[in-house]
Design an enzyme around this catalytic site. Structure first.
Site, PDB file in Angstrom:
ATOM      1  N   LYS A 209       0.838  -1.213   0.000  1.00 12.40           N
ATOM      2  CA  LYS A 209       0.000   0.000   0.000  1.00 12.40           C
ATOM      3  C   LYS A 209       0.870   1.259   0.000  1.00 12.40           C
ATOM      4  O   LYS A 209       0.631   2.185  -0.763  1.00 12.40           O
ATOM      5  CB  LYS A 209      -0.932   0.023   1.236  1.00 12.40           C
ATOM      6  CG  LYS A 209      -1.879  -1.152   1.346  1.00 12.40           C
ATOM      7  CD  LYS A 209      -2.818  -1.017   2.530  1.00 12.40           C
ATOM      8  CE  LYS A 209      -2.121  -0.985   3.875  1.00 12.40           C
ATOM      9  NZ  LYS A 209      -1.421  -2.238   4.244  1.00 12.40           N
TER      10      LYS A 209
ATOM     11  N   ARG B 190      -9.083   0.748   9.495  1.00 18.79           N
ATOM     12  CA  ARG B 190      -8.557  -0.570   9.832  1.00 18.79           C
ATOM     13  C   ARG B 190      -9.515  -1.363  10.717  1.00 18.79           C
ATOM     14  O   ARG B 190      -9.221  -2.504  11.064  1.00 18.79           O
ATOM     15  CB  ARG B 190      -7.260  -0.371  10.592  1.00 18.79           C
ATOM     16  CG  ARG B 190      -6.056  -1.138  10.006  1.00 18.79           C
ATOM     17  CD  ARG B 190      -4.857  -0.576  10.672  1.00 18.79           C
ATOM     18  NE  ARG B 190      -3.650  -1.284  10.548  1.00 18.79           N
ATOM     19  CZ  ARG B 190      -2.576  -0.778   9.953  1.00 18.79           C
ATOM     20  NH1 ARG B 190      -2.623   0.381   9.330  1.00 18.79           N
ATOM     21  NH2 ARG B 190      -1.447  -1.445   9.986  1.00 18.79           N
TER      22      ARG B 190
ATOM     23  N   ARG C  21      12.343  -5.399   4.466  1.00 22.44           N
ATOM     24  CA  ARG C  21      12.292  -4.031   3.957  1.00 22.44           C
ATOM     25  C   ARG C  21      13.065  -3.037   4.825  1.00 22.44           C
ATOM     26  O   ARG C  21      13.196  -3.209   6.034  1.00 22.44           O
ATOM     27  CB  ARG C  21      10.854  -3.578   3.719  1.00 22.44           C
ATOM     28  CG  ARG C  21       9.995  -3.486   4.933  1.00 22.44           C
ATOM     29  CD  ARG C  21       8.540  -3.226   4.525  1.00 22.44           C
ATOM     30  NE  ARG C  21       7.718  -3.007   5.685  1.00 22.44           N
ATOM     31  CZ  ARG C  21       6.416  -2.806   5.667  1.00 22.44           C
ATOM     32  NH1 ARG C  21       5.765  -2.790   4.514  1.00 22.44           N
ATOM     33  NH2 ARG C  21       5.742  -2.614   6.772  1.00 22.44           N
TER      34      ARG C  21
ATOM     35  N   ARG D 148      12.016  -0.567  10.315  1.00 18.52           N
ATOM     36  CA  ARG D 148      10.978  -0.300  11.314  1.00 18.52           C
ATOM     37  C   ARG D 148      11.094  -1.279  12.483  1.00 18.52           C
ATOM     38  O   ARG D 148      11.341  -2.460  12.266  1.00 18.52           O
ATOM     39  CB  ARG D 148       9.598  -0.427  10.670  1.00 18.52           C
ATOM     40  CG  ARG D 148       9.174   0.833   9.956  1.00 18.52           C
ATOM     41  CD  ARG D 148       7.924   0.647   9.164  1.00 18.52           C
ATOM     42  NE  ARG D 148       6.840  -0.017   9.881  1.00 18.52           N
ATOM     43  CZ  ARG D 148       5.631  -0.199   9.379  1.00 18.52           C
ATOM     44  NH1 ARG D 148       5.352   0.248   8.159  1.00 18.52           N
ATOM     45  NH2 ARG D 148       4.696  -0.795  10.068  1.00 18.52           N
TER      46      ARG D 148
ATOM     47  N   ARG E  83       0.630  -8.619  13.622  1.00 20.72           N
ATOM     48  CA  ARG E  83      -0.003  -7.608  12.761  1.00 20.72           C
ATOM     49  C   ARG E  83      -0.921  -8.286  11.737  1.00 20.72           C
ATOM     50  O   ARG E  83      -1.995  -7.774  11.416  1.00 20.72           O
ATOM     51  CB  ARG E  83       1.082  -6.764  12.063  1.00 20.72           C
ATOM     52  CG  ARG E  83       1.771  -5.821  13.058  1.00 20.72           C
ATOM     53  CD  ARG E  83       3.100  -5.299  12.552  1.00 20.72           C
ATOM     54  NE  ARG E  83       3.010  -4.528  11.341  1.00 20.72           N
ATOM     55  CZ  ARG E  83       4.053  -4.251  10.560  1.00 20.72           C
ATOM     56  NH1 ARG E  83       5.258  -4.687  10.874  1.00 20.72           N
ATOM     57  NH2 ARG E  83       3.891  -3.547   9.474  1.00 20.72           N
TER      58      ARG E  83
END
Ligand code: AMP
Length: 214
Positions: free
Chosen positions: A13, A88, A127, A161, A172
């Site tokens: 996203k 969400r 990432r 992160r 998550r």
């Protein structure tokens, strides 16, 4: 044009929102980025959110709804915005509907990025981003051209992160299936849901989005 991008953590996203932002002159409104900025600034809101974010759970609806409502009112959103990571939960989706009505705004596209859950852990744990310009990379799928140097700004410092570790990613994903997936039905029942194949190559996903947005 106002958009909502839906999909689990790691669906792409943020990557696609950045491309649409540049391509269509829209503003990316990532509630995750806003919260990370609050945490980094040491604000009261950031202190409230940090522990929940580190555990992979969801921050309270009230906090998020107030934060996004204030952000949509800013001038730069007048040309259009992309909601990335919001709504969400069902209460957030309902609150979004009523806040948009109050503000005289509408959503033009609700787009789900469909992905294979099993691939998300690898995607997320690999990432990292440039500490200077924020450009996003991946250990396997999107390396820097020169080792250790950002393609965009020549920066040499990179960050990962805190919540992009295998254990938190699983929490998550669970939060996504339990609390976020019901809003897919919410938008499907309204007959406004579109979808793109989030497992395709990054450029191909952008093409699919461009085809939907016209
Ligand atoms: P993201 O960058 O979208 O993956 O979000 C990172 C973390 O911020 C999430 O795991 C949540 O703890 C929190 N967060 C971001 N957006 C929301 C939201 N709309 N509602 C609740 N928590 C959120």
């Amino acid at each position: 044009m106002n958009l909502i991008l839906l999909g689990p953590p790691g669906a792409g996203k943020g990557t696609q929102a950045k491309r649409l932002q540049d391509g269509y002159g829209l503003v990316q409104l990532s509630t995750g980025d806003m919260l990370r900025a609050e945490v980094a600034s040491g604000s009261y809101l950031g202190k409230q959110a940090k522990e929940v974010m580190d555990s992979g759970g969801l921050v309270s609806d009230e906090l998020i709804i107030n934060m996004i409502s204030g952000r949509i009112d800013k001038d730069d959103c007048k040309a259009g915005f992309i909601l990335d990571g919001f709504p969400r939960t069902t209460p957030q989706a309902e609150a979004l509907d009523s806040m948009l009505q109050d503000k005289g705004l509408t959503i033009d596209h609700v787009i789900e990025m469909t992905v294979d859950d099993d691939a998300m852990v690898t995607r997320i744990t690999g990432r990292f981003s440039c500490s200077n310009c924020g450009a996003g990379y991946h250990d396997e799928f999107q390396k820097t051209e020169k080792d250790g140097v950002c393609d965009k700004c020549d920066g040499t410092e990179f960050t990962r992160r805190a919540d992009d570790n295998a254990e938190t990613v699983r929490t998550r994903l669970e939060a996504y299936h339990e609390q976020t997936a019901p809003i897919l039905t919410y938008y499907r029942e309204k007959g406004v849901m579109e979808s793109v194949d989030g497992m395709a190559l990054i450029d191909d996903v952008t093409e699919q989005l461009n085809a939907l947005l016209g």
